[in-house]
Design a protein around this motif. Structure first.
Motif, mmCIF file in Angstrom:
data_model
loop_
_atom_site.group_PDB
_atom_site.id
_atom_site.type_symbol
_atom_site.label_atom_id
_atom_site.label_comp_id
_atom_site.label_asym_id
_atom_site.label_seq_id
_atom_site.Cartn_x
_atom_site.Cartn_y
_atom_site.Cartn_z
ATOM 1 N N UNK A 11 55.441 75.578 6.833
ATOM 2 C CA UNK A 11 55.324 74.871 8.206
ATOM 3 C C UNK A 11 56.060 73.677 8.332
ATOM 4 N N UNK A 12 56.640 73.203 9.295
ATOM 5 C CA UNK A 12 57.443 71.734 9.462
ATOM 6 C C UNK A 12 56.146 70.848 9.421
ATOM 7 N N UNK A 13 56.247 69.723 9.090
ATOM 8 C CA UNK A 13 55.234 68.769 8.947
ATOM 9 C C UNK A 13 54.337 68.473 10.016
ATOM 10 N N UNK A 14 55.072 68.632 11.280
ATOM 11 C CA UNK A 14 54.417 68.319 12.631
ATOM 12 C C UNK A 14 53.223 69.344 12.810
ATOM 13 N N UNK A 15 53.649 70.586 12.593
ATOM 14 C CA UNK A 15 52.805 71.838 12.533
ATOM 15 C C UNK A 15 51.741 71.647 11.514
ATOM 16 N N UNK A 16 52.310 71.490 10.257
ATOM 17 C CA UNK A 16 51.091 71.242 9.096
ATOM 18 C C UNK A 16 49.981 70.445 9.332
ATOM 19 N N UNK A 17 50.431 69.340 10.007
ATOM 20 C CA UNK A 17 49.321 68.411 10.274
ATOM 21 C C UNK A 17 48.429 68.953 11.382
ATOM 22 N N UNK A 18 48.930 69.744 12.211
ATOM 23 C CA UNK A 18 47.836 70.254 13.245
ATOM 24 C C UNK A 18 47.069 71.333 12.523
ATOM 25 N N UNK A 19 47.908 71.948 11.681
ATOM 26 C CA UNK A 19 47.087 73.034 11.020
ATOM 27 C C UNK A 19 45.830 72.146 10.185
ATOM 28 N N UNK A 20 46.211 71.153 9.424
ATOM 29 C CA UNK A 20 45.066 70.515 8.694
ATOM 30 C C UNK A 20 43.792 69.854 9.559
ATOM 31 N N UNK A 21 44.389 69.625 10.704
ATOM 32 C CA UNK A 21 43.233 69.105 11.719
ATOM 33 C C UNK A 21 42.491 70.061 12.000
ATOM 34 N N UNK A 22 42.972 71.362 12.528
ATOM 35 C CA UNK A 22 42.133 72.470 12.501
ATOM 36 C C UNK A 22 41.234 72.774 11.380
ATOM 37 N N UNK A 23 41.862 72.806 10.098
ATOM 38 C CA UNK A 23 40.974 73.481 9.034
ATOM 39 C C UNK A 23 39.819 72.486 8.890
ATOM 40 N N UNK A 24 40.121 71.112 9.108
ATOM 41 C CA UNK A 24 39.121 70.089 8.636
ATOM 42 C C UNK A 24 37.773 70.146 9.596
ATOM 43 N N UNK A 25 37.812 70.991 10.397
ATOM 44 C CA UNK A 25 36.741 70.795 11.283
ATOM 45 C C UNK A 25 35.987 72.397 11.588
ATOM 46 N N UNK A 26 34.795 72.415 12.165
ATOM 47 C CA UNK A 26 34.185 73.794 12.229
ATOM 48 C C UNK A 26 34.649 74.620 13.147
ATOM 49 N N UNK A 27 34.578 75.880 13.111
ATOM 50 C CA UNK A 27 35.105 76.856 14.277
ATOM 51 C C UNK A 27 34.779 76.346 15.542
ATOM 52 N N UNK A 28 33.531 75.724 15.733
ATOM 53 C CA UNK A 28 32.915 75.361 17.119
ATOM 54 C C UNK A 28 33.654 73.990 17.711
ATOM 55 N N UNK A 29 34.054 73.288 16.714
ATOM 56 C CA UNK A 29 34.914 71.866 16.927
ATOM 57 C C UNK A 29 36.412 72.420 17.090
ATOM 58 N N UNK A 30 36.884 73.601 16.486
ATOM 59 C CA UNK A 30 38.178 73.961 16.845
ATOM 60 C C UNK A 30 38.593 74.394 18.159
ATOM 61 N N UNK A 31 37.523 74.808 18.675
ATOM 62 C CA UNK A 31 37.601 75.057 20.044
ATOM 63 C C UNK A 31 37.655 73.735 21.073
ATOM 64 N N UNK A 32 36.851 72.909 20.723
ATOM 65 C CA UNK A 32 37.018 71.489 21.339
ATOM 66 C C UNK A 32 38.402 70.836 21.028
ATOM 67 N N UNK A 33 38.868 71.089 19.999
ATOM 68 C CA UNK A 33 40.255 70.393 19.622
ATOM 69 C C UNK A 33 41.326 71.235 20.224
ATOM 70 N N UNK A 34 41.263 72.574 20.358
ATOM 71 C CA UNK A 34 42.265 73.480 21.349
ATOM 72 C C UNK A 34 42.127 73.197 22.901
ATOM 73 N N UNK A 35 41.045 72.672 23.306
ATOM 74 C CA UNK A 35 40.875 72.254 24.547
ATOM 75 C C UNK A 35 41.594 70.859 24.703
ATOM 76 N N UNK A 36 41.679 69.927 23.667
ATOM 77 C CA UNK A 36 42.369 68.796 23.652
ATOM 78 C C UNK A 36 43.779 68.941 23.836
ATOM 79 N N UNK A 37 44.292 69.955 22.970
ATOM 80 C CA UNK A 37 45.814 70.379 23.297
ATOM 81 C C UNK A 37 46.308 70.885 24.405
ATOM 82 N N UNK A 38 45.167 71.546 25.132
ATOM 83 C CA UNK A 38 45.180 71.949 26.653
ATOM 84 C C UNK A 38 45.345 70.941 27.464
#
Length: 156
Positions: A11-38
């Motif tokens: 992954x390019x660094x920018x996408x890898x960092x986003x993937x790391x952000x998602x991996x570092x939180x629970x499934x429920x928090x991933x939805x919140x993070x997805x809403x932030x990107x929205x």
């Protein structure tokens, strides 16, 4: 699905960092993070307003999503900078979130970097545990269309 260092290498660094952000939180928090990107998805530039013929619809998305890819002039085709623009309704936060992730991770990269993004990149954010496979397929389709437009616009 967690992201290992092996997953990050493709992954390019920018996408890898986003993937790391998602991996570092629970499934429920991933939805919140997805809403932030929205919420952070930039508005469609004025030059595309009222020009639906310039946008490509991504039919696989459950909500109406349109995109356009711009590739700047430059040296070699693969070094040209890519700009992404999306149009999705505010009442479609999941679809907008997927577009927001791709915008944050790919906008401003070179054409070569965008084309090198693995086709399975959308599955590397751990969202399969938080959203339906049908919804995730929409993000895969967005990436496919982005890469296709980059190929077309760098081939000339």
């Amino acid at each position: 699905m967690s992201v290992t260092s092996d997953d990050r290498t493709a992954l390019p660094e920018s996408l890898a960092e986003i993937a790391e952000d998602f991996a570092s939180v629970t499934a429920r928090d991933r939805l919140q993070l997805l809403l932030e990107f929205s919420d952070e998805l930039p508005a469609l530039p004025e030059r595309y307003a009222g020009h639906a013929e310039l946008l490509e619809r991504v039919d696989e998305c459950q909500s109406p999503l349109f995109l356009v890819v711009e590739v700047a002039d430059g040296a070699s085709p693969l070094e040209r900078v890519v700009s992404l623009h999306f149009q999705a309704p505010p009442e479609a936060p999941t679809t907008r979130g997927f577009a927001g992730i791709l915008h944050a991770g790919l906008d401003g990269l070179s054409a070569g970097q965008v084309l090198a993004v693995p086709d399975d990149a959308p599955y590397r954010f751990g969202l399969a545990e938080a959203v339906s496979p049908l919804r995730l397929r929409g993000m895969v389709a967005m990436l496919t269309r982005i890469k296709r437009q980059v190929r077309l616009k760098t081939a000339a």
